[in-house]
Write an enzyme that holds these catalytic residues in place. Structure first.
Site, PDB file in Angstrom:
ATOM      1  N   THR A   1       0.809  -1.221   0.000  1.00 39.17           N
ATOM      2  CA  THR A   1       0.000   0.000   0.000  1.00 39.17           C
ATOM      3  C   THR A   1       0.849   1.280   0.000  1.00 39.17           C
ATOM      4  O   THR A   1       2.060   1.229   0.123  1.00 39.17           O
ATOM      5  CB  THR A   1      -1.000  -0.048   1.200  1.00 39.17           C
ATOM      6  OG1 THR A   1      -1.687  -1.286   1.186  1.00 39.17           O
ATOM      7  CG2 THR A   1      -1.987   1.059   1.225  1.00 39.17           C
TER       8      THR A   1
ATOM      9  N   THR B   1      -4.057   1.324  -2.671  1.00 38.03           N
ATOM     10  CA  THR B   1      -3.471  -0.012  -2.537  1.00 38.03           C
ATOM     11  C   THR B   1      -3.833  -0.937  -3.685  1.00 38.03           C
ATOM     12  O   THR B   1      -4.868  -0.751  -4.334  1.00 38.03           O
ATOM     13  CB  THR B   1      -3.974  -0.662  -1.213  1.00 38.03           C
ATOM     14  OG1 THR B   1      -3.297  -1.890  -0.993  1.00 38.03           O
ATOM     15  CG2 THR B   1      -5.472  -0.921  -1.236  1.00 38.03           C
TER      16      THR B   1
ATOM     17  N   GLU C   1      -3.206  -4.094  -2.453  1.00 39.92           N
ATOM     18  CA  GLU C   1      -3.140  -5.075  -1.370  1.00 39.92           C
ATOM     19  C   GLU C   1      -1.732  -5.648  -1.227  1.00 39.92           C
ATOM     20  O   GLU C   1      -0.854  -4.943  -0.824  1.00 39.92           O
ATOM     21  CB  GLU C   1      -4.183  -6.181  -1.528  1.00 39.92           C
ATOM     22  CG  GLU C   1      -4.751  -6.675  -0.200  1.00 39.92           C
ATOM     23  CD  GLU C   1      -3.768  -7.236   0.798  1.00 39.92           C
ATOM     24  OE1 GLU C   1      -3.543  -6.583   1.834  1.00 39.92           O
ATOM     25  OE2 GLU C   1      -3.224  -8.327   0.573  1.00 39.92           O
TER      26      GLU C   1
ATOM     27  N   GLU D   1      -7.227  -7.648  -3.634  1.00 42.12           N
ATOM     28  CA  GLU D   1      -7.897  -7.103  -2.441  1.00 42.12           C
ATOM     29  C   GLU D   1      -8.875  -8.075  -1.794  1.00 42.12           C
ATOM     30  O   GLU D   1      -9.164  -7.982  -0.598  1.00 42.12           O
ATOM     31  CB  GLU D   1      -8.636  -5.811  -2.829  1.00 42.12           C
ATOM     32  CG  GLU D   1      -8.617  -4.760  -1.751  1.00 42.12           C
ATOM     33  CD  GLU D   1      -7.229  -4.189  -1.521  1.00 42.12           C
ATOM     34  OE1 GLU D   1      -6.760  -4.265  -0.377  1.00 42.12           O
ATOM     35  OE2 GLU D   1      -6.603  -3.686  -2.474  1.00 42.12           O
TER      36      GLU D   1
ATOM     37  N   ASP E   1      -8.481  -9.660   1.571  1.00 37.26           N
ATOM     38  CA  ASP E   1      -8.746  -8.948   2.833  1.00 37.26           C
ATOM     39  C   ASP E   1     -10.059  -9.421   3.471  1.00 37.26           C
ATOM     40  O   ASP E   1     -10.384  -9.039   4.590  1.00 37.26           O
ATOM     41  CB  ASP E   1      -8.817  -7.428   2.614  1.00 37.26           C
ATOM     42  CG  ASP E   1      -7.433  -6.772   2.681  1.00 37.26           C
ATOM     43  OD1 ASP E   1      -6.451  -7.472   2.963  1.00 37.26           O
ATOM     44  OD2 ASP E   1      -7.352  -5.550   2.459  1.00 37.26           O
TER      45      ASP E   1
ATOM     46  N   SER F   1     -10.979  -3.168   5.384  1.00 37.96           N
ATOM     47  CA  SER F   1      -9.635  -2.626   5.220  1.00 37.96           C
ATOM     48  C   SER F   1      -9.122  -2.115   6.564  1.00 37.96           C
ATOM     49  O   SER F   1      -9.882  -1.917   7.513  1.00 37.96           O
ATOM     50  CB  SER F   1      -9.700  -1.463   4.228  1.00 37.96           C
ATOM     51  OG  SER F   1      -8.466  -0.785   4.175  1.00 37.96           O
ATOM     52  N   SER F   2      -7.809  -1.910   6.611  1.00 36.39           N
ATOM     53  CA  SER F   2      -7.201  -1.235   7.768  1.00 36.39           C
ATOM     54  C   SER F   2      -6.726   0.153   7.397  1.00 36.39           C
ATOM     55  O   SER F   2      -6.117   0.839   8.229  1.00 36.39           O
ATOM     56  CB  SER F   2      -5.981  -2.013   8.256  1.00 36.39           C
ATOM     57  OG  SER F   2      -6.348  -3.300   8.583  1.00 36.39           O
TER      58      SER F   2
ATOM     59  N   GLY G   1      -0.653  -2.834   6.085  1.00 32.76           N
ATOM     60  CA  GLY G   1      -1.638  -3.841   6.500  1.00 32.76           C
ATOM     61  C   GLY G   1      -2.329  -3.390   7.782  1.00 32.76           C
ATOM     62  O   GLY G   1      -2.543  -2.203   8.008  1.00 32.76           O
TER      63      GLY G   1
HETATM   64  N1  GLY Z   1      -5.104  -4.118   1.743  1.00 28.43           N
HETATM   65  C1  GLY Z   1      -4.745  -3.281   2.812  1.00 28.43           C
HETATM   66  C2  GLY Z   1      -5.910  -2.732   3.525  1.00 28.43           C
HETATM   67  O1  GLY Z   1      -6.885  -2.418   2.892  1.00 28.43           O
HETATM   68  O2  GLY Z   1      -5.906  -2.613   4.716  1.00 28.43           O
END
Ligand code: GLY
Length: 597
Positions: A419, A437, A439, A456, A459, A483-484, A505
């Site tokens: 990301t 991102t 991912e 993605e 996730d 997502s984070s 992440g």
């Molecule tokens: N793929 C990283 C996030 O969305 O947290």
């Protein structure tokens, strides 16, 4: 890499499922890289910004500023801002170049979340450009015939993990709402670099070499990153004529040129035809894709409002819970090196991550106690749990107030560091915070028309139920994976004071929360706040950054009852503080800079 680097938490910690641990062990976080020698040909201003960063000083400016992960991308944004473009205009130029020079992290084939402060109206808007699961997907997407979760990279590499990209639509949407520059012109810099060639950075070269086997599974990806069979090396000039052509189409016809027509057809064919691991993305998924405006999530902290992206991101809610829980504790009176400060921050983070694992997912598909999770009463009750002297012996999700109820099991999704983050303030005083991102590093590894497609969908939780109870973040058709990403704007009295975000992440949440605390409680400037050694606590192991003074706290934190690990924590924080002047900070762990005038 050290495969014993992130061992499973001790019994008192929330457990990761074994396949998640296997994935975490199998992937090295992106390595920290040297920056200064890699970017010959930069402007004097950009070289000065690189110099400031190596000296540990913030970049200073009066009118506008842009901070992002690669100097070439930052320079593209700076040009737009210098010519009077808005932060939204500059973002388009930055993202277009990042997709070329940092293709492993973000690009047209991925998704993003954007937080916008509008100087004229004083409002904060958040846009969700997260990828969607194909309409043909079902909750067993990442399970084998016996219902067991796939191994992480068996799911990632190939077509199965590819969600409908959101980034091209976001660029257009943000430009339509807040841009003033000519749309097509915003791609000029990226097109020129793609056609004329750009210098491969040490970071890109290192990551290509590390991922050689996976990248060479797909002919178009192999040809690009391994021309003549040899991996691209730092300092090589790399031309991406396909990317230039893709950008020319989008520049001329808008994002629709991506979501229908020849580009869309090629994406669908590549996903469905991926050898060994075909996916289900269809032209209908692409045609139906839209960016969604969501209500921002803001939590009060030390007379500021910490604002960011709500579900399907867990970013703002979890960052907000961490600082909200800490509201009742006087961190400013504690030194940044104090074990007591990190006990409070670590346990606030563990409590927030417990709620994240239980409750957070795409609210278009599952009910969530969004307001309850950050209500003052709830955070106060969670904060009181920190009144002891030692690490909490047990951490469990709380019982926030629901709008309406449904029972969920704890989550089992895997998120690994990749990301990119862009922070911009323009000369009108607008502020933009965008985390973007594909991912995993290099996403699905499938390259189409000069850009990489995301992975993605990994996730999502691979598991659908736990003991018969559904998991909120399970795959569903059209759903957006949790997502984070935590693009954040910190406000004071209705005005932005800090624009910040990071890759990493699920560690993003800890990186952003820590930098906000460092800036607001400990008075660090933005460069100090992003450079500060990391302490991250998610499922309970306390991860301390190796080679820094954070590692000196290994023993004291262990004595408080934590299981402590020391290792690489490779954030990519990019931050701008807004006061009498603008100050920018770029993460020394990556190649970016902050630039302004
Ligand atoms: N793929 C990283 C996030 O969305 O947290």
């Amino acid at each position: 890499m050290d495969h014993g680097y992130w061992p499973l938490a001790a019994a008192f910690l929330l457990a990761w499922p074994s396949y998640a641990q296997e994935a975490a062990d199998a992937v090295a976080p992106e390595a920290a890289t040297e920056t200064v020698d890699a970017f010959s040909g930069l402007t004097d201003l950009a070289n000065a910004a690189l110099g400031a960063k190596s000296d540990g000083a913030p970049t200073q400016a009066e009118t506008w500023m842009v901070a992002a992960a690669n100097p070439l991308a930052v320079e593209a944004g700076a040009r737009v801002l210098r010519e009077g473009g808005t932060a939204a205009d500059a973002m388009v130029a930055v993202q277009a170049v990042l997709g070329l020079v940092e293709p492993q992290s973000s690009g047209l084939g991925g998704g993003a979340f954007l937080v916008w402060y509008d100087a004229q109206s004083g409002s904060v808007t958040t846009l969700d450009a997260r990828e969607t699961a194909p309409l043909a997907a079902d909750p067993t997407l990442f399970q084998d015939e016996s219902g067991a979760p796939l191994k992480f990279f068996d799911a990632v590499v190939g077509g199965l993990s590819v969600g409908t990209p959101g980034t091209p639509r976001l660029l257009e949407d943000a430009h339509r709402r807040w841009g003033r520059a000519n749309w097509a012109g915003l791609f000029d810099e990226a097109i020129a670099l793609a056609e004329g060639g750009f210098t491969v950075s040490p970071r890109l070269a290192e990551l290509v070499a590390d991922d050689a086997e996976r990248l060479q599974r797909f002919p178009s990806t192999a040809e690009y990153f391994f021309p003549g069979g040899t991996a691209v090396a730092a300092g090589n000039m790399l031309v991406n004529a396909d990317y230039a052509e893709t950008l020319q189409l989008i520049a001329a016809k808008g994002a629709s040129a991506f979501y229908s027509g020849e580009i869309a057809e090629d994406i669908v064919a590549a996903v469905r035809g991926a050898e060994g691991n075909p996916g289900q993305l269809s032209s209908i998924d692409l045609a139906l894709y839209s960016v969604i405006e969501r209500p921002p999530v803001c939590v009060e902290y030390r007379e500021h409002d910490v604002c960011g992206m709500g579900p399907p991101s867990s970013g703002a809610l979890t960052v907000g819970q961490i600082v909200g829980i800490l509201n009742g504790h006087d961190l400013a009176s504690l030194e940044p090196t104090s074990p007591e400060a990190w006990r409070l921050i670590g346990d606030a983070s563990r409590l927030a991550f417990a709620d994240r694992g239980r409750y957070m997912a795409d609210t278009d598909f599952v009910p969530m106690p969004v307001k309850g999770l950050v209500s003052e009463d709830y955070l106060k009750a969670r904060s009181e749990l920190l009144s002891g002297d030692d690490a909490l012996p047990e951490v469990a999700p709380g019982d926030p107030e629901w709008d309406h109820t449904l029972l969920f099991a704890d989550d089992a999704s895997i998120e690994l560091p990749s990301t990119s983050h862009i922070s911009i303030v323009d000369s009108d005083g607008n502020a933009l915070s965008m985390t973007t991102t594909i991912e995993n590093s290099f996403g699905s590894r499938i390259m189409v028309r000069g850009f990489l497609l995301n992975n993605e969908l990994t996730d999502f939780s691979f598991q659908t139920h736990e003991n018969g109870v559904p998991i909120a973040n399970r795959v569903e058709p059209g759903k957006r994976p949790r997502s984070s990403m935590a693009p954040t704007i910190v406000m004071k009295e209705g005005k932005p004071v800090l624009v910040i975000g990071s890759p990493g992440g699920s560690r993003i949440i800890g990186y952003v929360a820590q930098a906000v605390i460092a800036h607001l409680d400990w008075g660090m400037d933005v460069q100090q706040a992003v450079s500060m050694p990391h302490f991250v606590n998610r499922f309970g192991t306390y991860d301390l950054e190796e080679g820094t003074w954070a590692a000196d706290l290994q023993q004291p934190l262990a004595e408080l009852g934590y299981e402590v690990n020391v290792g690489e924590l490779n954030s990519g924080l990019h931050a701008i503080s807004v006061g009498e002047i603008l100050q920018g900070g770029a993460d020394p762990r990556r190649e970016g800079i902050a630039l302004g005038e």
